[in-house]
Design an enzyme around this catalytic site. Structure first.
Site, mmCIF file in Angstrom:
data_model
loop_
_atom_site.group_PDB
_atom_site.id
_atom_site.type_symbol
_atom_site.label_atom_id
_atom_site.label_comp_id
_atom_site.label_asym_id
_atom_site.label_seq_id
_atom_site.Cartn_x
_atom_site.Cartn_y
_atom_site.Cartn_z
ATOM 1 N N GLU A 48 0.827 -1.215 0.000
ATOM 2 C CA GLU A 48 0.000 0.000 0.000
ATOM 3 C C GLU A 48 0.860 1.264 0.000
ATOM 4 O O GLU A 48 0.555 2.235 -0.669
ATOM 5 C CB GLU A 48 -0.935 0.008 1.220
ATOM 6 C CG GLU A 48 -2.123 -0.910 1.091
ATOM 7 C CD GLU A 48 -3.035 -0.532 -0.070
ATOM 8 O OE1 GLU A 48 -3.314 0.658 -0.248
ATOM 9 O OE2 GLU A 48 -3.432 -1.441 -0.815
ATOM 10 N N CYS A 211 -12.849 1.599 -14.454
ATOM 11 C CA CYS A 211 -13.249 3.010 -14.415
ATOM 12 C C CYS A 211 -11.977 3.866 -14.469
ATOM 13 O O CYS A 211 -11.648 4.595 -13.536
ATOM 14 C CB CYS A 211 -14.049 3.280 -13.138
ATOM 15 S SG CYS A 211 -14.933 4.832 -13.186
ATOM 16 N N CYS A 218 -17.202 1.282 -19.559
ATOM 17 C CA CYS A 218 -18.510 1.107 -18.909
ATOM 18 C C CYS A 218 -19.203 -0.184 -19.326
ATOM 19 O O CYS A 218 -19.961 -0.763 -18.549
ATOM 20 C CB CYS A 218 -19.399 2.310 -19.217
ATOM 21 S SG CYS A 218 -18.663 3.851 -18.657
ATOM 22 N N CYS A 221 -18.298 -2.781 -16.943
ATOM 23 C CA CYS A 221 -18.382 -2.378 -15.530
ATOM 24 C C CYS A 221 -19.483 -3.136 -14.788
ATOM 25 O O CYS A 221 -20.629 -3.187 -15.253
ATOM 26 C CB CYS A 221 -18.636 -0.870 -15.447
ATOM 27 S SG CYS A 221 -18.774 -0.304 -13.749
HETATM 28 FE FE1 SF4 Z 1 -17.077 4.141 -14.103
HETATM 29 FE FE2 SF4 Z 1 -18.630 2.006 -14.232
HETATM 30 FE FE3 SF4 Z 1 -19.718 4.387 -14.135
HETATM 31 FE FE4 SF4 Z 1 -18.470 3.652 -16.319
HETATM 32 S S1 SF4 Z 1 -20.304 2.724 -15.494
HETATM 33 S S2 SF4 Z 1 -18.250 5.603 -15.293
HETATM 34 S S3 SF4 Z 1 -16.829 2.402 -15.503
HETATM 35 S S4 SF4 Z 1 -18.490 3.439 -12.523
#
Ligand code: SF4
Length: 382
Positions: A48, A211, A218, A221
């Site tokens: 970390e 992200c 996305c 995601c």
């Molecule tokens: Fe980020 Fe997921 Fe939102 Fe896309 S859908 S902006 S990857 S949190």
């Protein structure tokens, strides 16, 4: 979206967010990082600290070497500061290495060699901030607490469509509240003892690999259905940040005195150099002005650029072959004494080419050496 609306959205999606993130981490997250093997609080803590300001790809090699030299917190506590700094050379932000060493000593002296299990106690140790404390406590001890590093700030700003600068103290507190609302429920943690650790790792993996800063993926995601930025097509506009102030420009002058292939070095310190930059590391002597000893004009001068978090540096080095070490030291001593009378007793080291490698020079200084080597074809120097 207002900060209140962000908090409300965090509350509304809480029951879905954590379980979806945990399932995704187990199926698609990272499981082969060096610090995830033989997971102990010591290994998680070192990783970390190394990962602050540094990419995973760079940290992997440093972490493995560090563990080979210091496999336990006790071995690190018993090490010499010089040896710790040498292994850190090239990672930058050397305060992290000095704090790591001091923290290991405190864990041995005040906690009987065991890392505290709560973030509230961990944060009292040198170099451990709130997010690092939360990472260690949640990953290693299952404490229900959220990390909030820059990656997580970005994920939350998008998920909650938080249209305010994320780098102010007030807004960081609001994001911390949102992060707390999103944590796995107590009942989930009772059923699944590893859930908290997986959740924290999931947040890290989501920020690092899905992200991302420039191109959030996305489509891949796991929480896309919950994300307000995606719904409103604002992913790449977020997070907002207050503009940084322009970095100050400075010239730093070094001298490379060489005799029979050995190079004169000095150990940097706040007293000698007026700043904590590279403090404790061996380096070329730094002067307030360019090297201009009348009796010994420089043979050549080389320069490279380097950026610190708060400064833009132009590093210059004057190379000088000297025939008499004592005379060279005395000349240098006079220059240093004029500028730093309190450092009259400063120690010099004539380093062999092999020592230059093992001592661990600051990375920009190694870069400067490479620039000199290119021009002078001094293959033996590095
Ligand atoms: Fe980020 Fe997921 Fe939102 Fe896309 S859908 S902006 S990857 S949190």
């Amino acid at each position: 979206m207002s900060t209140e609306a962000a908090l409300i959205h965090a509350g509304n999606i809480q029951t879905h967010f954590a379980p979806q993130l945990i399932d995704w981490q187990r199926q698609h997250g990272r499981h082969n990082l060096p610090w995830q093997q033989n997971k102990t609080p010591y290994r998680v803590w070192v990783s970390e600290i190394m990962l602050q300001q540094t990419q995973v790809a760079t940290v992997k090699g440093y972490f493995t070497r560090f563990m080979q030299h210091f496999p336990t917190v006790q071995s690190l506590a018993n090490a010499k500061e010089d040896d710790v700094l040498a292994l850190w050379a090239g990672l930058g932000y050397y305060t992290r290495a000095r704090n790591l060493w001091r923290c290991a000593q405190m864990v041995m002296e005040e906690h009987a060699g065991q890392f505290p299990s709560s973030a509230e106690v961990l944060v009292t140790l040198p170099g451990i901030g709130p997010s690092t404390a939360a990472a260690i406590a949640s990953i290693c001890f299952g404490q229900r607490i959220s990390i909030l590093d820059a990656n997580v700030q970005r994920v939350l700003a998008r998920l909650l469509c938080f249209e305010h600068p994320v780098n102010t103290t007030t807004n960081k507190k609001i994001l911390q509240e949102c992060a707390t609302k999103l944590l796995p429920s107590e009942s989930l943690l009772r059923k699944d003892s590893k859930a908290m650790s997986t959740y924290t790792q999931g947040l890290m993996d989501l920020g690092a690999s899905v992200c991302s800063i420039k191109q959030p993926n996305c489509i891949q995601c796991p929480v896309q259905a919950l994300c307000l930025a995606k719904t409103q097509n604002k992913q790449t506009a977020l997070p907002y940040k207050t503009p940084k102030t322009a970095k100050k420009q400075e010239n730093w002058y070094f001298v490379w005195l060489e005799n029979a292939g050995d190079i004169l070095l000095m150990q940097r310190s706040k007293e000698l150099n007026g700043s904590n930059v590279w403090s404790g590391l061996w380096c070329f002597p730094q002067l307030a002005q360019p090297w201009s000893a009348k009796a010994q004009p420089a043979d050549a001068v080389y320069s490279v650029k380097h950026e610190l978090t708060h400064k833009k540096l132009q590093l210059h080095i004057a190379r000088q072959l000297v025939s008499n070490r004592k005379n060279a030291e005395q000349e240098l001593h006079k220059l240093l004494k004029n500028k730093h009378p309190e450092n009259a007793g400063v120690q010099f080291l004539w380093a062999t080419p092999e020592q230059l490698v093992t001592l661990g020079l600051p990375a920009p200084i190694s870069k400067l050496l490479c620039a000199c080597k290119k021009h002078t074809n001094q293959a033996s120097l590095l």
